[in-house]
Write an enzyme that holds these catalytic residues in place. Structure first.
Site, PDB file in Angstrom:
ATOM      1  N   ARG A  12       0.847  -1.189   0.000  1.00  0.00           N
ATOM      2  CA  ARG A  12       0.000   0.000   0.000  1.00  0.00           C
ATOM      3  C   ARG A  12       0.885   1.242   0.000  1.00  0.00           C
ATOM      4  NH1 ARG A  12      -3.755  -2.321  -1.690  1.00  0.00           N
ATOM      5  NH2 ARG A  12      -5.642  -2.973  -0.591  1.00  0.00           N
ATOM      6  N   HIS A  65      -0.400   0.048 -10.164  1.00  0.00           N
ATOM      7  CA  HIS A  65      -1.143  -0.856  -9.262  1.00  0.00           C
ATOM      8  C   HIS A  65      -1.603  -2.121 -10.003  1.00  0.00           C
ATOM      9  CE1 HIS A  65      -3.510  -0.903  -5.238  1.00  0.00           C
ATOM     10  NE2 HIS A  65      -3.261  -2.135  -5.650  1.00  0.00           N
TER      11      HIS A  65
END
Lengths: 289, 289
Positions: free
Chosen positions: A204, A252
């Site tokens: 993250r 991502h």
């Protein structure tokens, strides 16, 4: 199976008392309020930090994370690709290509590259095992002591982490995002690593203090960073990571849920709910994953 | 061990009748003439095409190739890195990064990516095996029928090659360079592959017809090429490969002989020579490797 499945929130909201399970991928905050009979919230994502940050999430409904074998495998592939590239200098050669430069560097064996994997959950364990099979010298850092994957040295606790950093060439972050792990990858951590070491963040964005990494890169202390996640996604166009020659930006994509295998995982949990059997992959909300 | 070891050619030339073995890395043509008692030429490289192109190479002296486990392993690493990058789109993401573009592509599983390895010698076999372990659907093409590595489908002959190309997403060349394999990677071969497939050349530059590849890339038929070897090395500064956005240029670094393990290989053959035992990794000159 449940008696009814709706694929849109509006329909579900029209008959709130019929909704027993919600299968969700980071819905807007507040989306899961008002379903009095809700008995399961099944995430389609492995990370539930954004779900848990919704203060209106029903507190007493079981929440399950996605543990999809295809997602775990995809993460191991990305980590292996990045680690091979760092071991063998392929990011350097890509930079040389853009400069038209033909120059050969020394070839390192995998066992000469110590890799530290932060997180020894489903994904951290799979990544560490895959890298150990490839011959890398792998240490896995976990919150608690426990069983190491085959070929992996497992350590636990902050003191052991600090010691391990000094001998790490490649750091791979696969921690869940919790108050305890937020901003763990900061200037202090980078300073504890040897000059030229690399950082790979596949977990993250907020695990990493972006400004600290930029300073460590520009000082030449961190040699390269592979970043799949960011404080703000998409990464803003003006962000210096985009054009930084020692940063690899991924949008991502390190590991996505594969709808083919994830569907089976969801169905298994819905069936368990119907039968009253134990639900799988439940989140412990107090620890945050 | 031999009674004397010289590390320079000039000293050896001063006492030509004492030289029984030459350990060489592509010496200048003619270098190995005039040593009447020479009984072994041991190459430090796996590929001996340049040695064999020296018409003055003593015809009756055994010639051994380097078969270094570290070199084989390095080649398997490079092939794995390139194949993972092609499977998961990491070359595309690198191109997107330079353009500041955040865009996610579909995630392919390894078993959805058919890989064809040309050459099933020491290195081709190791590469095919390593890719099969990672889950890729691997076919190995050999000159002759024989035993396949575990998890690898082995085929032989030109007809089988043509059939296999139609189902290949990633082609990896690890053939020795011989008159039979020179210019094998040409327009006809590219045309037999599906649109968007990739070519990885880790063997020798002249295996590939550079102009044909450029045309196939620019037509969008070949999606990407990873090239470690070229007709002329270093690749000339003006060559279009350098700045081609669908070509990854490596400066002949896919696998280097590792002096630590290669030294042991050389010593083993020198000892065998001294004892009169069979020499290992001898080249069959008529077939060219």
């Amino acid at each position: 199976m449940p008696e009814a499945v709706w694929l849109d929130l509006a329909t579900a909201r029209g008959q709130p008392d019929r909704v027993q399970a919600a299968v969700v991928a980071n819905p807007a905050p507040g989306s899961l309020q008002g379903f009095a009979r809700l008995r399961l919230i099944q995430s389609l994502w492995a990370g539930v930090d954004r779900l848990l940050s919704d203060a209106s999430l029903p507190a007493d409904v079981p929440l399950a994370r996605m543990v999809d074998p295809a997602l775990t495998r995809a993460m191991a592939e990305t980590a292996l690709w990045a680690t091979l590239a760092l071991q063998r200098g392929f990011f350097d050669y890509a930079r040389q290509q853009r400069a038209g430069l033909w120059r050969q560097h020394a070839q390192r064996r995998a066992d000469e590259v110590p890799v530290l994997v932060l997180g020894q959950g489903e994904m951290g364990t799979a990544v560490a095992h895959s890298l150990a099979l490839q011959g890398f010298a792998v240490t896995g850092w976990a919150t608690r002591p426990g069983q190491a994957a085959s070929g992996v040295r497992r350590i636990a606790g902050r003191g052991a982490l600090h010691d391990a950093l000094a001998g790490t060439q490649v750091l791979i972050n696969l921690l869940p995002l919790t108050p305890a792990t937020r901003a763990l990858l900061d200037a202090d951590l980078f300073a504890a690593m040897p000059r030229g070491a690399a950082v790979v963040n596949l977990a993250r964005g907020p695990h990493l203090v972006q400004a600290d990494l930029l300073r460590a890169l520009d000082a030449g202390h961190i040699g390269h960073a592979v970043l799949d996640v960011f404080d703000s996604e998409p990464l803003p166009p003006e962000h210096p990571f985009w054009q930084h020659e020692r940063v690899t930006v991924l949008p991502h994509v390190a590991a996505h849920t594969d709808e083919r295998s994830a569907a089976a995982v969801v169905v298994d949990n819905l069936r368990a709910l119907q039968r009253g059997a134990p639900l799988r992959h439940l989140v412990q909300r107090e620890r945050g994953y």
